[in-house]
Write an enzyme that holds these catalytic residues in place. Structure first.
Site, PDB file in Angstrom:
ATOM      1  NE  ARG A   1      -5.143  -1.930   1.855  1.00  0.00           N
ATOM      2  CZ  ARG A   1      -5.181  -2.230   2.701  1.00  0.00           C
ATOM      3  NH1 ARG A   1      -5.040  -1.901   3.888  1.00  0.00           N
ATOM      4  NH2 ARG A   1      -5.897  -2.733   2.703  1.00  0.00           N
TER       5      ARG A   1
ATOM      6  CG  HIS B   1     -10.186  -6.130   0.208  1.00  0.00           C
ATOM      7  ND1 HIS B   1     -10.714  -5.715   1.391  1.00  0.00           N
ATOM      8  CD2 HIS B   1     -10.423  -7.425   0.619  1.00  0.00           C
ATOM      9  CE1 HIS B   1     -11.759  -6.379   2.269  1.00  0.00           C
ATOM     10  NE2 HIS B   1     -11.086  -8.194   1.101  1.00  0.00           N
TER      11      HIS B   1
END
Length: 211
Positions: A116, A129
């Site tokens: 991320r 996710h």
């Protein structure tokens, strides 16, 4: 006692988790999948799709009512995504550690090597996710792959009970017979013995025809 604890902690229990490469990172999907494979995951299922806002609302139903919910569903339906079912030991926790904190901006400061931090740009647009728990993974995998057959994940106690009741006694008998016979090729001999003495398989015997 220590040896028993070490043996118990080294056991491997395979899990599955859902990974999603979000619209903002889909152009980096090859690099991300390379990280996945190098992290010893197996990719069981993969599909590229674009969700409608209604489908996003259903997928993120547990976030309904939160202030960011409209922005989340709008973002997740803004372009194609790639959904993957990943498997390995401790898959859920391991994938979460690889993708890092939810807020990509903070992740760049605290976990600069996580995915991320590398591919996300904000709290909302955070590239990836990962399922939060086993039950979440089960629901999310079924959502993205409706034809999936997800077997219930047995507890450690049930696994140990099954081994103790059904596997270990037969294996002990086989190893005892192996020591008595001392065959030239012990592996082949034991394999044949286990086939013939499988407690879950009925024996087929030759029966002479009645005169």
């Amino acid at each position: 006692m220590k040896e028993r604890m070490d043996q118990s902690s080294s056991r491997i229990y395979v899990e599955r988790t859902l990974a999603i490469i979000k619209p903002d990172a889909i152009h980096e999907s090859e690099k991300i999948e390379d990280v996945i494979l190098k992290s010893e995951f197996t990719i069981l299922q993969k599909r590229k799709l674009q969700l409608t806002p209604e489908q996003c609302s259903d997928f993120y139903a547990d976030q309904y009512g939160k202030f960011f919910f409209p922005s989340l569903t709008a973002f997740m339906s803004s372009g194609p995504i790639i959904a993957l079912t990943l498997a390995r030991n401790n898959a859920i926790a391991h994938w979460k550690s690889i993708i890092g904190p939810v807020n990509s901006t903070k992740a760049k400061e605290t976990h600069p090597e996580c995915l991320r931090a590398r591919y996300g740009t904000s709290d909302l647009k955070n590239a990836l996710h990962g399922s939060e728990s086993f039950h979440a993974a089960e629901r999310e995998i079924k959502f993205m792959f409706p034809n999936s057959v997800i077997e219930p994940f047995p507890s450690r106690e049930r696994i140990e009970e099954y081994l103790s009741r059904y596997v270990n006694p037969t294996l002990l008998r086989g190893l005892t017979e192996l020591c008595k016979h001392k065959p030239h090729n012990p592996c082949v001999w034991l394999a044949d013995w286990l086939v013939k003495n499988n407690p879950n398989k009925p024996q087929i015997c030759d029966v002479e025809e009645a005169e």
